[in-house]
Scaffold this motif. Structure first.
Motif, PDB file in Angstrom:
ATOM      1  N   PRO A 135       6.441  20.687   9.222  1.00  0.00           N
ATOM      2  CA  PRO A 135       7.492  20.508   8.215  1.00  0.00           C
ATOM      3  C   PRO A 135       8.007  19.066   8.238  1.00  0.00           C
ATOM      4  CG  PRO A 135       7.899  22.458   9.550  1.00  0.00           C
ATOM      5  CD  PRO A 135       6.811  21.705  10.233  1.00  0.00           C
ATOM      6  N   ALA A 136       8.024  18.416   7.095  1.00  0.00           N
ATOM      7  CA  ALA A 136       8.412  17.006   7.061  1.00  0.00           C
ATOM      8  C   ALA A 136       8.888  16.617   5.673  1.00  0.00           C
ATOM      9  CB  ALA A 136       7.237  16.123   7.478  1.00  0.00           C
ATOM     10  N   ARG A 137       9.655  15.536   5.652  1.00  0.00           N
ATOM     11  CA  ARG A 137      10.096  14.917   4.404  1.00  0.00           C
ATOM     12  C   ARG A 137       9.955  13.405   4.525  1.00  0.00           C
ATOM     13  NH1 ARG A 137      12.573  18.178   0.671  1.00  0.00           N
ATOM     14  NH2 ARG A 137      13.011  20.295   1.414  1.00  0.00           N
ATOM     15  N   LEU A 138       9.879  12.755   3.364  1.00  0.00           N
ATOM     16  CA  LEU A 138       9.676  11.309   3.320  1.00  0.00           C
ATOM     17  C   LEU A 138      10.741  10.662   2.445  1.00  0.00           C
ATOM     18  CD1 LEU A 138       7.944   8.694   3.740  1.00  0.00           C
ATOM     19  CD2 LEU A 138       6.621   9.406   1.724  1.00  0.00           C
ATOM     20  N   LEU A 139      11.357   9.597   2.966  1.00  0.00           N
ATOM     21  CA  LEU A 139      12.277   8.778   2.186  1.00  0.00           C
ATOM     22  C   LEU A 139      11.585   7.474   1.824  1.00  0.00           C
ATOM     23  CD1 LEU A 139      15.641   9.168   4.182  1.00  0.00           C
ATOM     24  CD2 LEU A 139      14.705  10.610   2.352  1.00  0.00           C
ATOM     25  N   MET A 140      11.531   7.151   0.532  1.00  0.00           N
ATOM     26  CA  MET A 140      10.945   5.917   0.033  1.00  0.00           C
ATOM     27  C   MET A 140      12.081   5.032  -0.462  1.00  0.00           C
ATOM     28  SD  MET A 140       7.565   6.121   0.286  1.00  0.00           S
ATOM     29  CE  MET A 140       6.750   5.158  -0.993  1.00  0.00           C
ATOM     30  N   PHE A 174       8.550   5.551  11.097  1.00  0.00           N
ATOM     31  CA  PHE A 174       8.523   4.564  10.028  1.00  0.00           C
ATOM     32  C   PHE A 174       7.069   4.279   9.669  1.00  0.00           C
ATOM     33  CE2 PHE A 174       8.554   0.336   8.162  1.00  0.00           C
ATOM     34  CZ  PHE A 174       9.670   0.381   7.334  1.00  0.00           C
ATOM     35  N   LEU A 175       6.746   4.283   8.380  1.00  0.00           N
ATOM     36  CA  LEU A 175       5.376   4.062   7.914  1.00  0.00           C
ATOM     37  C   LEU A 175       5.256   2.694   7.244  1.00  0.00           C
ATOM     38  CD1 LEU A 175       4.573   7.552   6.306  1.00  0.00           C
ATOM     39  CD2 LEU A 175       4.152   6.783   8.654  1.00  0.00           C
ATOM     40  N   LEU A 176       4.271   1.903   7.692  1.00  0.00           N
ATOM     41  CA  LEU A 176       4.049   0.581   7.105  1.00  0.00           C
ATOM     42  C   LEU A 176       2.554   0.242   7.118  1.00  0.00           C
ATOM     43  CD1 LEU A 176       5.788  -1.704   5.874  1.00  0.00           C
ATOM     44  CD2 LEU A 176       5.633  -2.862   8.080  1.00  0.00           C
ATOM     45  N   ALA A 227       3.312   4.595  -9.777  1.00  0.00           N
ATOM     46  CA  ALA A 227       2.048   5.142  -9.276  1.00  0.00           C
ATOM     47  C   ALA A 227       2.272   5.994  -8.035  1.00  0.00           C
ATOM     48  CB  ALA A 227       1.073   4.008  -8.976  1.00  0.00           C
ATOM     49  N   ALA A 228       3.204   5.584  -7.184  1.00  0.00           N
ATOM     50  CA  ALA A 228       3.506   6.362  -5.983  1.00  0.00           C
ATOM     51  C   ALA A 228       4.136   7.700  -6.350  1.00  0.00           C
ATOM     52  CB  ALA A 228       4.433   5.567  -5.069  1.00  0.00           C
ATOM     53  N   LEU A 229       5.005   7.680  -7.344  1.00  0.00           N
ATOM     54  CA  LEU A 229       5.595   8.930  -7.835  1.00  0.00           C
ATOM     55  C   LEU A 229       4.519   9.887  -8.329  1.00  0.00           C
ATOM     56  CD1 LEU A 229       8.694   7.574  -9.782  1.00  0.00           C
ATOM     57  CD2 LEU A 229       8.799   9.430  -8.130  1.00  0.00           C
ATOM     58  N   GLN A 230       3.594   9.357  -9.113  1.00  0.00           N
ATOM     59  CA  GLN A 230       2.531  10.197  -9.662  1.00  0.00           C
ATOM     60  C   GLN A 230       1.618  10.718  -8.559  1.00  0.00           C
ATOM     61  OE1 GLN A 230       2.203  11.302 -12.899  1.00  0.00           O
ATOM     62  NE2 GLN A 230       0.720  12.633 -11.865  1.00  0.00           N
ATOM     63  N   ARG A 260       0.818  -1.208   0.000  1.00  0.00           N
ATOM     64  CA  ARG A 260       0.000   0.000   0.000  1.00  0.00           C
ATOM     65  C   ARG A 260       0.862   1.273   0.000  1.00  0.00           C
ATOM     66  NH1 ARG A 260      -5.459  -0.801   1.496  1.00  0.00           N
ATOM     67  NH2 ARG A 260      -6.077  -2.817   0.653  1.00  0.00           N
ATOM     68  N   VAL A 261       1.792   1.352  -0.950  1.00  0.00           N
ATOM     69  CA  VAL A 261       2.676   2.522  -0.976  1.00  0.00           C
ATOM     70  C   VAL A 261       1.901   3.801  -1.301  1.00  0.00           C
ATOM     71  CG1 VAL A 261       4.792   1.244  -1.450  1.00  0.00           C
ATOM     72  CG2 VAL A 261       3.364   1.985  -3.358  1.00  0.00           C
ATOM     73  N   GLY A 262       0.745   3.672  -1.954  1.00  0.00           N
ATOM     74  CA  GLY A 262      -0.099   4.841  -2.152  1.00  0.00           C
ATOM     75  C   GLY A 262      -0.554   5.427  -0.824  1.00  0.00           C
ATOM     76  N   ASN A 263      -0.881   4.579   0.133  1.00  0.00           N
ATOM     77  CA  ASN A 263      -1.271   5.055   1.453  1.00  0.00           C
ATOM     78  C   ASN A 263      -0.098   5.659   2.205  1.00  0.00           C
ATOM     79  OD1 ASN A 263      -3.935   4.451   1.096  1.00  0.00           O
ATOM     80  ND2 ASN A 263      -3.963   2.656   2.435  1.00  0.00           N
ATOM     81  N   VAL A 264       1.108   5.168   1.937  1.00  0.00           N
ATOM     82  CA  VAL A 264       2.295   5.803   2.526  1.00  0.00           C
ATOM     83  C   VAL A 264       2.349   7.271   2.099  1.00  0.00           C
ATOM     84  CG1 VAL A 264       4.830   5.823   2.618  1.00  0.00           C
ATOM     85  CG2 VAL A 264       3.603   3.640   2.628  1.00  0.00           C
TER      86      VAL A 264
END
Length: 378
Positions: A228-233, A275-277, A242-245, A212-216
């Motif tokens: 303020p935040a950033r995400l590392l995939m 951590f997101l899962l 699809a996640a990029l888009q 479910r990387v879309g939900n990430v």
């Protein structure tokens, strides 16, 4: 002991566990022979002691619509058995690896033949094993193994109920190298990925639909609206485009970095605040455990085996798999409250060390090996 290990050699959890376990066994003086189609993901940079790699070659022939992987793996395994005198085969995944192990044991001229331990990791039961094309083969391979282990109680129960397997299944969780995955930020490295006042969230997976990387991305977008935040995939797979888009569509693409796959993920995990899962179903959640060992709380889904790893309300926050809003709320609450975040961070590390460290888990696999050797008459 001479041990042959059959595994998926990519960056997925089962292959990582198989490789790390083999390395740990080699450090204890056992000879470990990895049999795979390519060098396992984490072996090249961490191999030590008596570790060996044996390549499984496949034949491309117009008569066959697809490579006969199971047959070629079984044939290579027979070669290894008879060349070095394998005592035990550890197959990580029911199909094709346990199937190849059973075939090789039946084909070998070595007497006595090796014992077989099969470890079930998840989709070999919950996805592949339930397909009509593979169901009977999966049942047969599990039934013919001397000892069967599963990485969680959830998976052991699912194997019995979904596959109709009526046999003993030992629950042995995935081990973690708590010295390798340890808290401690590299401030210079941290500056590459975000400013000091930005929270850093991270996700590691094979980018398959179950993750479910879309939900990430959706969870991160909700967090980014609040602070303020950033995400590392980290990772790669079919759902990456699809996640990029989606990151572009939600207006957060400038704050999301897609870093691809690489074996030494621990340096980046130690940088993270969260951590997101939010997977549909984790049979265990090795990536979450690696984060916890690095002192990073987890926000994820409450389905499958993840609740056996992450203590909801203590080392992480678990919600129903599609409760994106609930996960956003959890994440923001943790990131906004330094004292609460610190308590979760310490609890995550403590749980990894006290329940899942290699020092505790590897001996349980050795007990399973001894039981298999006895069951096989060796």
């Amino acid at each position: 002991m001479n041990i042959a290990v059959l595994l998926h050699s990519g960056a997925g959890g089962s292959g990582v566990v198989a490789t790390e376990l083999g390395i740990a066994l080699a450090r204890q003086g056992h000879a470990v022979h990895f049999v795979a189609d390519r060098v396992p993901f984490r072996l090249g940079e961490a191999g030590c002691g008596d570790t060996y790699y044996h390549e499984v070659e496949t034949l491309s022939y117009p008569l066959f619509n697809a490579p006969l992987t199971t047959l070629s793996e079984a044939s290579k395994l027979v070669e290894v058995i008879e060349e070095v005198g394998i005592d035990l085969i550890h197959a990580h995944y029911a199909v094709p690896h346990a199937t190849a192990a059973v075939l090789a044991r039946d084909m070998t001229r070595q007497n006595p033949a090796p014992a077989i331990v099969t470890t079930l990791h998840g989709t070999d039961v919950t996805l592949v094993g339930l397909q009509p094309a593979y169901l009977r083969t999966t049942q047969y391979s599990i039934g013919r193994s001397d000892v069967v282990t599963a990485v969680s109680r959830y998976l052991a129960d699912a194997t019995r109920s979904e596959l109709g397997v009526a046999r003993d299944i030992r629950v042995i969780p995935n081990p973690i190298d708590t010295q390798r995955f340890t808290p401690g930020r590299d401030l210079e490295l941290r500056q590459r990925y975000g400013a000091a006042d930005e929270k850093l969230l991270i996700h590691v997976s094979n980018f398959r639909p179950v993750k479910r990387v879309g939900n990430v991305i959706r969870i991160f977008a909700g967090v980014a609206r609040e602070l303020p935040a950033r995400l590392l995939m980290i990772g790669d797979g079919p759902d990456r485009p699809a996640a990029l888009q989606l990151a572009r569509d939600l207006g957060v693409s400038d704050r999301v970095a897609f870093l691809g796959s690489f074996p030494r993920v621990e340096s980046l995990l130690a940088l993270a605040d969260l951590f997101l899962l939010p997977s549909r179903n984790e049979s265990f959640g090795l990536a979450a455990l690696e984060a916890m060992s690095s002192g990073v709380p987890v926000v994820g889904s409450s389905s499958g085996g993840l609740p056996e790893v992450v203590e909801n309300g203590r080392s992480g926050c678990l919600r129903e798999e599609d409760d994106v809003d609930g996960m956003i709320e959890c994440a923001v609450a943790l990131l906004r409250d330094p004292d609460l975040h610190e308590r979760y961070r310490l609890a995550a590390r403590e749980r990894a060390v006290s329940e899942f460290s290699g020092e505790l888990v590897v001996p349980r696999y050795l007990e399973a090996y001894r039981a298999a050797l006895e069951a096989s008459g060796r």
